[in-house]
Design a protein around this motif. Structure first.
Motif, PDB file in Angstrom:
ATOM      1  N   GLU A   7       2.904  -1.882  -4.517  1.00  0.00           N
ATOM      2  CA  GLU A   7       1.691  -2.662  -4.834  1.00  0.00           C
ATOM      3  C   GLU A   7       2.075  -4.135  -4.864  1.00  0.00           C
ATOM      4  O   GLU A   7       3.018  -4.508  -5.564  1.00  0.00           O
ATOM      5  CB  GLU A   7       1.156  -2.188  -6.194  1.00  0.00           C
ATOM      6  N   ASP A   8       1.353  -4.957  -4.074  1.00  0.00           N
ATOM      7  CA  ASP A   8       1.725  -6.368  -3.997  1.00  0.00           C
ATOM      8  C   ASP A   8       1.115  -7.220  -5.106  1.00  0.00           C
ATOM      9  O   ASP A   8       1.559  -8.349  -5.319  1.00  0.00           O
ATOM     10  CB  ASP A   8       1.355  -6.947  -2.631  1.00  0.00           C
ATOM     11  N   GLU A   9       0.091  -6.720  -5.771  1.00  0.00           N
ATOM     12  CA  GLU A   9      -0.426  -7.475  -6.919  1.00  0.00           C
ATOM     13  C   GLU A   9       0.518  -7.192  -8.073  1.00  0.00           C
ATOM     14  O   GLU A   9       0.475  -6.133  -8.694  1.00  0.00           O
ATOM     15  CB  GLU A   9      -1.839  -7.019  -7.281  1.00  0.00           C
ATOM     16  N   ASP A  51      -0.414   1.274  -2.252  1.00  0.00           N
ATOM     17  CA  ASP A  51      -1.587   0.453  -1.974  1.00  0.00           C
ATOM     18  C   ASP A  51      -1.805   0.403  -0.459  1.00  0.00           C
ATOM     19  O   ASP A  51      -0.854   0.478   0.318  1.00  0.00           O
ATOM     20  CB  ASP A  51      -1.335  -0.963  -2.523  1.00  0.00           C
ATOM     21  N   LEU A  53      -3.604  -2.200   1.283  1.00  0.00           N
ATOM     22  CA  LEU A  53      -3.443  -3.575   1.768  1.00  0.00           C
ATOM     23  C   LEU A  53      -2.163  -4.170   1.184  1.00  0.00           C
ATOM     24  O   LEU A  53      -2.097  -4.482   0.000  1.00  0.00           O
ATOM     25  CB  LEU A  53      -4.642  -4.431   1.345  1.00  0.00           C
TER      26      LEU A  53
HETATM   27 CA    CA Z   1      -2.818  -5.079  -2.087  1.00  0.00          CA
END
Ligand code: CA
Length: 226
Positions: A7-9, A51, A53
């Motif tokens: 997850e990039d967040e 995730d 995106l």
């Molecule tokens: Ca994302």
């Protein structure tokens, strides 16, 4: 259980990590698709939360590539929007379940528990080639998530082929394994069953998985043989 969160967040990733740790899990975090795929390949996880995106590589691609490499860890996909297309693409790529953002942590935990429970019930791994899946325990066959009904002989033939993917299977070998020792290799019964299987698992899909190797036999593979 050992869980990978991709997850990039970062804030969300850390929240998930903390929450899952409180539930007693060991949790690794990757902040982009490439790192996530790398970690999933070198470590053995019981579950991957992925995730869609992501920077560098999308969750869909990561999921598909892991499945292509035979990594069958349950994957819970996080889709950004309530997009049917994202869900379908995720499931086609080999995800086991999805959750639409925003979600409550309680809901995520419920999905995680369900997936871990399901995974531990399965003693024989599901056989998978591209989006075709065969579960030897339930004898359930699906392609792109759609159930496929097979006769018991068709099922036995497909299971044999799925246990021996990317190999030329001669009629003699197929006959010995799926029929019996007295099988007559001159008969056309295998060709007939192959055409039944093709009609059920390949017809209507972009990518045929059953290939005829002229003069030799058949091959089950994602890519046509060179
Ligand atoms: Ca994302």
């Amino acid at each position: 259980m050992k869980i990978l969160v991709v997850e990039d967040e970062e804030k969300l990733a850390r929240t998930l990590q903390r929450g899952l740790k409180e539930e007693g899990h060991a949790v690794d975090v990757a902040l982009d698709g490439e790192e996530g795929e790398y970690l999933a390949e070198v470590n053995e996880y019981d579950l991957i939360i992925l995730d869609v995106l992501l920077p560098k590589k999308s969750g869909i691609t990561v999921c598909r590539e892991l499945r292509e490499r035979g990594i069958n860890t349950p994957i819970l996909m996080l889709t950004a929007k309530d997009s049917v297309e994202d869900k379908v693409r995720g499931l086609d790529a080999g995800a086991d379940d999805y959750l639409t953002k925003p979600f409550s942590f309680e809901e995520l935990l419920a999905r995680v528990r369900a997936l871990l429970r399901r995974a531990s019930d399965v003693k024989t791994p599901v056989l998978r080639i591209a989006d075709l899946e065969l579960d030897p325990m339930s004898r359930r066959v699906t392609r792109a998530g759609k159930p496929i009904k097979l006769t018991s002989k068709e099922y036995a033939l497909l299971e044999y082929m799925m246990r021996n993917p990317n190999r030329v299977l001669t009629r003699t070998r197929i006959g010995e394994h799926v029929w019996d020792m007295n099988f007559d290799p001159e008969s056309n019964v295998i060709d007939v069953y192959i055409s039944h299987l093709r009609a059920k698992i390949d017809r209507g899909f972009d990518k045929p998985l059953i290939h005829t190797i002229r003069g030799q036999g058949y091959m089950l593979s994602e890519e046509p043989p060179a």
